[in-house]
Design an enzyme around this catalytic site. Structure first.
Site, short mmCIF file in Angstrom:
data_model
loop_
_atom_site.label_atom_id
_atom_site.label_comp_id
_atom_site.label_asym_id
_atom_site.label_seq_id
_atom_site.Cartn_x
_atom_site.Cartn_y
_atom_site.Cartn_z
N ASP A 272 13.75 -51.67 41.22
CA ASP A 272 12.80 -52.63 41.83
C ASP A 272 11.46 -52.54 41.11
OD1 ASP A 272 13.00 -49.93 43.57
OD2 ASP A 272 10.91 -50.52 43.37
N ASP B 218 8.57 -51.96 42.68
CA ASP B 218 7.64 -51.33 43.62
C ASP B 218 6.78 -52.42 44.28
OD1 ASP B 218 7.04 -48.81 44.81
OD2 ASP B 218 5.09 -48.89 43.85
N1 ADE Z 1 9.70 -48.22 44.53
C1 ADE Z 1 10.14 -46.98 44.71
N2 ADE Z 1 9.29 -46.00 45.11
C2 ADE Z 1 9.73 -44.72 45.27
N3 ADE Z 1 10.99 -44.35 45.07
C3 ADE Z 1 11.86 -45.29 44.68
N4 ADE Z 1 13.17 -45.20 44.38
C4 ADE Z 1 13.58 -46.44 44.03
N5 ADE Z 1 12.56 -47.33 44.08
C5 ADE Z 1 11.48 -46.62 44.47
#
Ligand code: ADE
Ligand SMILES: CSC[C@H]1O[C@H](OP(=O)(O)O)[C@H](O)[C@@H]1O
Length: 319
Positions: free
Chosen positions: A236, A238
């Site tokens: 992703d 974030d």
């Molecule tokens: N955006 C994110 N923040 C922290 N850990 C994650 N693991 C997968 N995506 C994450």
């Protein structure tokens, strides 16, 4: 001699979110060593490669993903792997991307870490003992191991893309997974994801990816003189992109299975050669003996019970 006997298991694999087993390996047995720091997240699977070479696999959050990142028994995990004779650890992790060019589905081999955990995770084998030690952590990952991995992981990703083009038609299967190197991982406490402000701040600090798992795992591997590398897969973006929604677990799950499938393929392809490189030793030269001058040398003051405990991970200095 390892606590579990001479298994000759030199390579350990830690699977993260979505990665609860390895492919194309023959199951040999489960082991569940009780370490001075308790039991590992789940029984460790010893499996053999086609040549008969054995490797150890451990699911970081337990096989049923029942352990939250802050509660992972990282000391027991690293100590248990060391007790089997493991000398190099490949740790897989699902991460958020803090950079446009690191797209979901991409692989990353980080070389740096920013610690944003909150002090709630036991982060040293020396905690609560009479022995003080300061491990060097300027380069938190095994420098030689990471550079050894770079070409091999890139090759597997290229082969995987070619196979998909052939089977599904060129371009049909979407974007090819890229490998990004020399990146900086932020490790946050969680379990909630970051706010938009935090996500922007991590970018300003130089963070490229974010997870909740690389610490204290990497610190403990260093204290146990294990070579450790993180193979991160982006799930992703974030929460830093202004006109996009912030990360949700549902978004992470969308790419998790495919990332785990390719991660298993990477592992299955490189483990044999990695075992040979570790057995030969050149890949580990920075780690072996690295704690010798990190331990404050007042051995008369060290309690016998603490020396016994620490001998489990560092028999050279404490037996
Ligand atoms: N955006 C994110 N923040 C922290 N850990 C994650 N693991 C997968 N995506 C994450
Ligand atoms: C499932 S999203 C958050 C979770 O995913 C990562 O786990 P792992 O590193 O074990 O793959 C991340 O670190 C968080 O623990």
């Amino acid at each position: 001699m390892s606590a579990e006997g001479s298994e000759n298991v030199l390579v350990g694999v830690i699977g993260g979110s979505g990665l609860y087993h390895l492919d194309n390996l023959t199951f040999v047995k489960h082991v569940n060593p009780e370490t001075p720091w308790g039991f590992p997240s789940s029984p460790i699977v010893i499996c053999s490669l086609p040549s008969g070479t054995r490797v150890a696999f451990l699911a970081r959050h337990g096989v049923g993903h029942t352990i939250a990142p802050s509660a992972v028994p990282a000391r027991a995990n690293i100590a248990a792997l060391k007790s089997l004779g493991v000398r190099a650890v490949l740790a897989f992790s699902a991460v958020g991307s803090l950079r446009e060019e690191i797209a979901p589905g991409d692989f990353v081999l980080p070389t740096q870490i920013i610690d944003r955990t909150k002090g709630v995770r036991p982060a040293s084998f020396f905690e609560d003992t009479s022995v003080v030690a300061h491990a060097a952590f300027g380069d938190p990952f095994g420098v030689r191991l990471v550079s050894w991995l770079e070409g091999r992981v890139r090759k597997v990703l290229a082969e995987e893309a070619e196979r998909r083009d052939k089977e599904e038609g060129e371009g049909v299967g979407g974007r090819r997974a890229m490998l990004h190197t020399d990146k900086c991982a932020v490790c946050m406490e969680g379990p909630q994801f970051s706010t938009r402000a935090e996500s922007q701040m991590y970018r300003a600090w130089g963070g490229d990816i974010i997870n909740m798992s690389v610490l204290p795992e990497a610190k403990l591997a260093r204290e146990a003189e294990l070579s450790y590398a993180l193979i991160a897969t982006a799930t992703d973006y974030d929460s830093w992109r202004p006109n996009e929604s912030s990360v949700t677990a549902a978004e992470v799950f969308k790419t998790l299975q495919e990332n785990a499938r390719i991660s298993r393929h990477v592992a299955a392809t490189i483990l044999e050669e990695l075992h040979e490189a570790v057995a030969e030793g050149g890949i580990l030269t920075e780690e072996t003996g690295s704690m010798q001058y990190s331990i404050m040398p007042r051995s008369v003051q060290h309690k016998e019970e603490d020396r016994k405990k620490l001998a489990y991970i560092l028999p050279t200095y404490f037996s």
